[in-house]
Design a protein around this motif. Structure first.
Motif, PDB file in Angstrom:
ATOM      1  N   TYR A 293       0.846  -1.203   0.000  1.00  0.00           N
ATOM      2  CA  TYR A 293       0.000   0.000   0.000  1.00  0.00           C
ATOM      3  C   TYR A 293       0.873   1.241   0.000  1.00  0.00           C
ATOM      4  N   ASP A 295       0.761   5.131   1.476  1.00  0.00           N
ATOM      5  CA  ASP A 295       0.021   5.869   2.496  1.00  0.00           C
ATOM      6  C   ASP A 295       0.027   7.373   2.181  1.00  0.00           C
ATOM      7  N   GLU A 353       3.869   4.363   5.390  1.00  0.00           N
ATOM      8  CA  GLU A 353       3.721   4.291   6.837  1.00  0.00           C
ATOM      9  C   GLU A 353       5.092   3.996   7.455  1.00  0.00           C
ATOM     10  N   TRP A 358       5.871  10.224   7.619  1.00  0.00           N
ATOM     11  CA  TRP A 358       4.805   9.627   8.424  1.00  0.00           C
ATOM     12  C   TRP A 358       5.063   9.827   9.914  1.00  0.00           C
ATOM     13  N   ARG A 391      -3.471  11.499   9.053  1.00  0.00           N
ATOM     14  CA  ARG A 391      -2.647  10.441   8.444  1.00  0.00           C
ATOM     15  C   ARG A 391      -3.580   9.340   7.965  1.00  0.00           C
ATOM     16  N   GLN A 392      -3.424   8.944   6.721  1.00  0.00           N
ATOM     17  CA  GLN A 392      -4.299   7.916   6.156  1.00  0.00           C
ATOM     18  C   GLN A 392      -3.488   6.697   5.735  1.00  0.00           C
ATOM     19  N   ARG A 393      -3.671   5.620   6.491  1.00  0.00           N
ATOM     20  CA  ARG A 393      -3.000   4.366   6.108  1.00  0.00           C
ATOM     21  C   ARG A 393      -3.694   3.780   4.886  1.00  0.00           C
ATOM     22  N   LYS A 394      -2.925   3.071   4.060  1.00  0.00           N
ATOM     23  CA  LYS A 394      -3.483   2.280   2.942  1.00  0.00           C
ATOM     24  C   LYS A 394      -4.393   3.108   2.030  1.00  0.00           C
ATOM     25  N   SER A 494       6.515  -0.406  -1.566  1.00  0.00           N
ATOM     26  CA  SER A 494       5.257   0.031  -0.962  1.00  0.00           C
ATOM     27  C   SER A 494       4.295  -1.134  -0.844  1.00  0.00           C
TER      28      SER A 494
END
Ligand SMILES: Cc1cc2nc3c(=O)[nH]c(=O)nc-3n(C[C@H](O)[C@H](O)[C@H](O)COP(=O)(O)OP(=O)(O)OC[C@H]3O[C@@H](n4cnc5c(N)ncnc54)[C@H](O)[C@@H]3O)c2cc1C
Length: 494
Positions: A293, A295, A353, A358, A391-394, A494
């Motif tokens: 992913y 991020d 991440e 991050w 913060r936005q994971r994935k 990633s």
């Protein structure tokens, strides 16, 4: 039993509600429904996790948006440009406008570098850099393609495959370039023309994309079936080929068990597989663990000025700053700010991440945003009176050269061994697609529950259209194109 209250989970819930099928929806976020399409609020300022245009070639999805929000859906004109070294370039790129903005000296350099590339092209170009350089010359490649691509994907353009560049980038009209360079009286677009050429339109909820999903959650609440917020899936118990129970945990540690006859999951498949109890076979677990992913961080800053720039968003190609895109939410809908004398910008940073970006503190990120905005000449540091970090994971499922095979392993396992579990949505199916695609897959899985089966959500193409005939797993049909690394077998980090 539906996992996730993003566009996919809530579309499935909405469709099942229409058929009077009772559902439980659980959501990890303690506050917001909408997932990646949520709208965050801070002291009356509303902002998206990256601006969300509502546009679909699928009329059913467009109609659904109208059905849910009615007149709250606005139709907005679009203006978006590229910022590079103090100049704004039309986007999509217009050759004449581009060269006019570069100025006579850089134009001549670009032409010379283009001529050189045509006369001595890199033979058998394998990388994004080689292909784009052959096509446009090194200087234009460097300005318009290198920096932004590297910011978004976090991979050097030397390592990305030439195929992706060839598929994605339409040739600039080099004849136009020559004419504008050789015949200076043929002036390129003035600002009026520039705006006209850039305007197209899209729909957008008056209070941001989250309004759509807040409305669906409200409808559920009114029926006595509120979305269960702040619950993270801990375990997915299964027995004799069927999922029986989803066990959730709250931040305070409270454990709940949710039973159901049918299960829909829009949580990332990597996590879903890791939660299975008893565990999936090792081959399936390894396939899930290998999915990657990208991020994302959004820094929203509030500025004490009514008009900062006219665009909905600006792409920042300037290599001297880390910000990739800047949203101006007030230009999406005036009601995104509580006071028309102020502006709220969303600075988008693409990251992994755990990397340096991050792990920076919120204060550091807001300071970075302040410094970069000043450096770009967009506002003065002292005009920024507040800021907030999300913060936005994935945010982006990564397509590498092995992801499709891995997803197939997981899919085959689920369809054979967990017969009452269906996957839907973006990370739910590991598909780098827009909301409309997620919604269409959700409509189909809901209909499978109502009608006893027959729809294959993997056959929804990138335009959100269901193609009975499409080859399953054909990413050209079912997913947007994204770059791949050159070397076969080498997965992006990633
Ligand atoms: C920067 C950016 C810009 C975008 N721009 C656009 C655009 O302009 N137009 C457009 O149409 N689309 C856009 N998209 C895509 C859009 O956001 C997604 O397609 C859509 O939100 C996917 O919906 P979903 O329900 O499948 O997944 P998500 O939105 O990811 O929702 C999944 C939900 O599941 C929850 N969840 C996850 N794990 C668990 C767990 N373990 N337990 C419980 N709940 C869990 C999450 O919290 C989330 O709420 C954009 C996306 C990004 C990142």
């Amino acid at each position: 039993m539906i996992v996730g209250a993003g566009p996919a989970g809530l579309t499935a819930a909405y469709e099942l509600m229409k058929h009077d099928v009772p559902t439980t929806v659980i959501e990890k976020d303690p506050t917001y429904v909408g997932g990646l399409a949520r709208t965050v609020e801070h002291k009356g300022y509303r902002f998206d996790i990256g601006g969300h245009r509502f546009f679909s070639k699928n009329q059913e999805v467009e109609d659904l948006w109208t059905e849910i929000l009615g007149p709250e859906m606005l139709t907005r004109d679009r203006l978006s440009r590229i910022y590079y070294r103090g100049r704004y370039f039309a986007y999509p790129l217009k050759a004449a406008n581009a060269l006019w903005n570069l100025g006579p000296l850089e134009t001549v350099r670009c032409m010379a570098s283009y001529a050189k590339a045509r006369m001595t092209p890199v033979k058998d170009p394998r990388s994004f850099e080689d292909w784009t350089r052959n096509q446009f010359g090194f200087r234009l490649y460097n300005i318009f393609f290198k920096t932004y691509t590297e910011k978004v994907w976090g991979i050097s353009t030397k390592e990305l495959s030439a195929d992706w560049a060839a598929q994605r980038i339409k040739s600039l009209d080099m004849w136009l370039v020559l004419k504008s360079a050789l015949l200076p009286h043929r002036k390129p677009a003035n600002r009026g023309d520039l705006v006209t050429t850039l305007i197209d339109s899209f729909r957008y909820p008056r209070l941001g994309p989250g309004q759509m999903w807040e409305r669906v959650a409200e409808m559920r609440r009114a029926r006595g079936e509120p979305v269960l917020m702040g619950r993270t899936v801990d375990r997915i118990k299964h027995d004799q080929g069927r999922v029986t129970t989803v066990v959730t945990r709250t931040v305070s540690g409270a454990v709940e068990e949710h039973k159901g006859s049918d299960f829909i999951s829009s949580m990332p498949i990597r996590e879903l597989v890791s939660r299975l109890d008893p565990p999936a076979p090792e081959k399936v677990r390894r396939a899930a663990d290998s999915l990657g992913y990208r991020d994302f961080i959004s820094v929203a800053v509030m500025i004490d000025r009514a008009d900062v720039f006219p665009d909905n968003w600006i792409y920042i190609h300037d290599p001297t700053v880390k910000v990739g895109r800047i949203q101006n939410f007030k230009n999406w809908s005036p009601d995104m700010v509580p006071d028309q004398g102020k502006t709220c910008l969303g600075l988008e940073y693409f990251c992994f991440e755990g990397d340096g970006m991050w792990t920076s503190s919120d204060r550091e990120l807001i300071e970075r945003a302040r410094t970069e905005l000043a450096q770009l000449g967009i506002c003065r540091p002292e005009e920024i009176f507040d800021g907030v970090v999300v913060r936005q994971r994935k945010a982006y499922p990564v397509y590498d050269d092995v992801y499709q095979a891995k997803v197939d392993v997981i899919r085959d396992y689920i369809s054979a061994h967990l017969t009452n579990l269906q996957l839907a949505g973006r990370n739910g199916m590991h598909k780098y697609n827009n909301q409309d695609h997620s919604m269409m897959t959700a409509l189909l899985v809901a209909r499978n529950i109502v009608s006893g089966g027959g729809f294959d959500p993997w056959k929804v193409n990138a335009d959100a259209v269901y193609h009975e005939e499409s080859r399953v797993g054909d990413k050209d049909l079912t997913g947007r194109q994204v770059p791949e690394r050159i070397a076969a077998g080498a997965a992006p980090k990633s």
